[in-house]
Design a protein around this motif. Sequence first.
Motif, mmCIF file in Angstrom:
data_model
loop_
_atom_site.group_PDB
_atom_site.id
_atom_site.type_symbol
_atom_site.label_atom_id
_atom_site.label_comp_id
_atom_site.label_asym_id
_atom_site.label_seq_id
_atom_site.Cartn_x
_atom_site.Cartn_y
_atom_site.Cartn_z
ATOM 1 N N GLU A 200 48.399 30.436 29.377
ATOM 2 C CA GLU A 200 48.753 29.296 30.214
ATOM 3 C C GLU A 200 47.601 28.310 30.339
ATOM 4 O O GLU A 200 47.799 27.163 30.751
ATOM 5 N N LEU A 201 46.385 28.744 29.994
ATOM 6 C CA LEU A 201 45.205 27.887 30.104
ATOM 7 C C LEU A 201 44.850 27.201 28.787
ATOM 8 O O LEU A 201 43.881 26.441 28.727
ATOM 9 N N ASP A 202 45.633 27.453 27.751
ATOM 10 C CA ASP A 202 45.347 26.857 26.443
ATOM 11 C C ASP A 202 45.928 25.445 26.391
ATOM 12 O O ASP A 202 46.869 25.150 25.658
ATOM 13 N N TYR A 203 45.341 24.550 27.184
ATOM 14 C CA TYR A 203 45.878 23.203 27.345
ATOM 15 C C TYR A 203 45.781 22.368 26.068
ATOM 16 O O TYR A 203 46.714 21.659 25.700
ATOM 17 N N LEU A 204 44.646 22.441 25.390
ATOM 18 C CA LEU A 204 44.380 21.507 24.292
ATOM 19 C C LEU A 204 45.248 21.772 23.067
ATOM 20 O O LEU A 204 45.476 20.874 22.257
ATOM 21 N N SER A 205 45.743 23.009 22.931
ATOM 22 C CA SER A 205 46.591 23.294 21.776
ATOM 23 C C SER A 205 47.870 22.471 21.825
ATOM 24 O O SER A 205 48.450 22.148 20.782
ATOM 25 N N GLU A 206 48.303 22.113 23.037
ATOM 26 C CA GLU A 206 49.513 21.294 23.166
ATOM 27 C C GLU A 206 49.270 19.863 22.709
ATOM 28 O O GLU A 206 50.213 19.108 22.481
ATOM 29 N N LEU A 207 48.002 19.483 22.574
ATOM 30 C CA LEU A 207 47.650 18.153 22.069
ATOM 31 C C LEU A 207 47.267 18.187 20.594
ATOM 32 O O LEU A 207 46.981 17.147 19.999
ATOM 33 N N GLY A 208 47.235 19.405 20.038
ATOM 34 C CA GLY A 208 46.826 19.532 18.649
ATOM 35 C C GLY A 208 45.340 19.318 18.440
ATOM 36 O O GLY A 208 44.897 18.992 17.341
ATOM 37 N N LEU A 209 44.548 19.490 19.506
ATOM 38 C CA LEU A 209 43.100 19.290 19.422
ATOM 39 C C LEU A 209 42.414 20.637 19.236
ATOM 40 O O LEU A 209 42.540 21.525 20.076
#
Length: 297
Positions: A200-209
């Motif tokens: 749930e803390l893997d925020y940047l993967s949702e931006l493809g960064l």
Amino acid sequence: MDWDDMRVFLALARMESLGRAGQQLRLDPATVGRRIARLEEGLGRRLFTRSHQGYALTDEGARLLPHAVAAENTMAAAAQEAGEASTGLSGQIRVGAPDGCANYLLPQVIATICEANPALDVQIIALPRVFNLSRREADMAIGVSAPQTGRLSVQKISDYHLHLAASTDYLSRHPPITQLADLRQHRIIGYIPDMIFDSELDYLSELGLERVALGSNSVAVQFNFIRHGAGLGVVHDFALPSAQGLARILPDQFSLKRSFYLIRHLDDRRVSRLNRFAEILHKAIRKELTALEGQLQ
């Protein structure tokens, strides 16, 4: 078996150090060591192993732990029924939480609760990992996902929101951001990828960064990187009011919703003081979240 010996056993099991256990019990560390040695001798079994990291439970000690906790809960319940507790909450309660919640949400919530309950002592443990309530690392924990295993009770507290943010100083010195593709031209701040303890803390993967130029396992460190104009990153909305000069970036194009859960050991549901505290904490967090996020609308 002497209950006082069980208190010493529980303190060392939780603190994993003679010194820290002694501080909690207001005993000399050497006294704690002697009491544990006496208990082990009386039981005819080794309860702890000692290493450079401290004291760890043996298999025999781990089997004793739930019985000691049950005795602790029984004693606490008996004290309340006998009228030894005041009308307000009292004693010590330890709450575990991820450090974003622990730094920017819990302090003001807990301060308000303790103001209304002067005999109550609360300890906030901020750790970037999942708490082990079976080992009694905390009396209750706040998590960002609901555990699926263990003898635990789980209650959803509330949803919360996160957005990209940067300092206005940083934004004035770097190329404008008008779309998500522009993020690749900027220095990204976030979690150290291999130290993310919950998906749930893997925020940047949702931006493809994939590249994190400035990383930390601590939300507070990430927040201060952003506050000092080092780059941009994903920030809790409830943290933004605590710092001036921060601005959300592309809030209409990127927004995350996550949830907080109150997690307790099932055995503790029989302890009325913990039930009362959990109820108050649940309501107070919801109220504070609503107030903080409302400041951004």
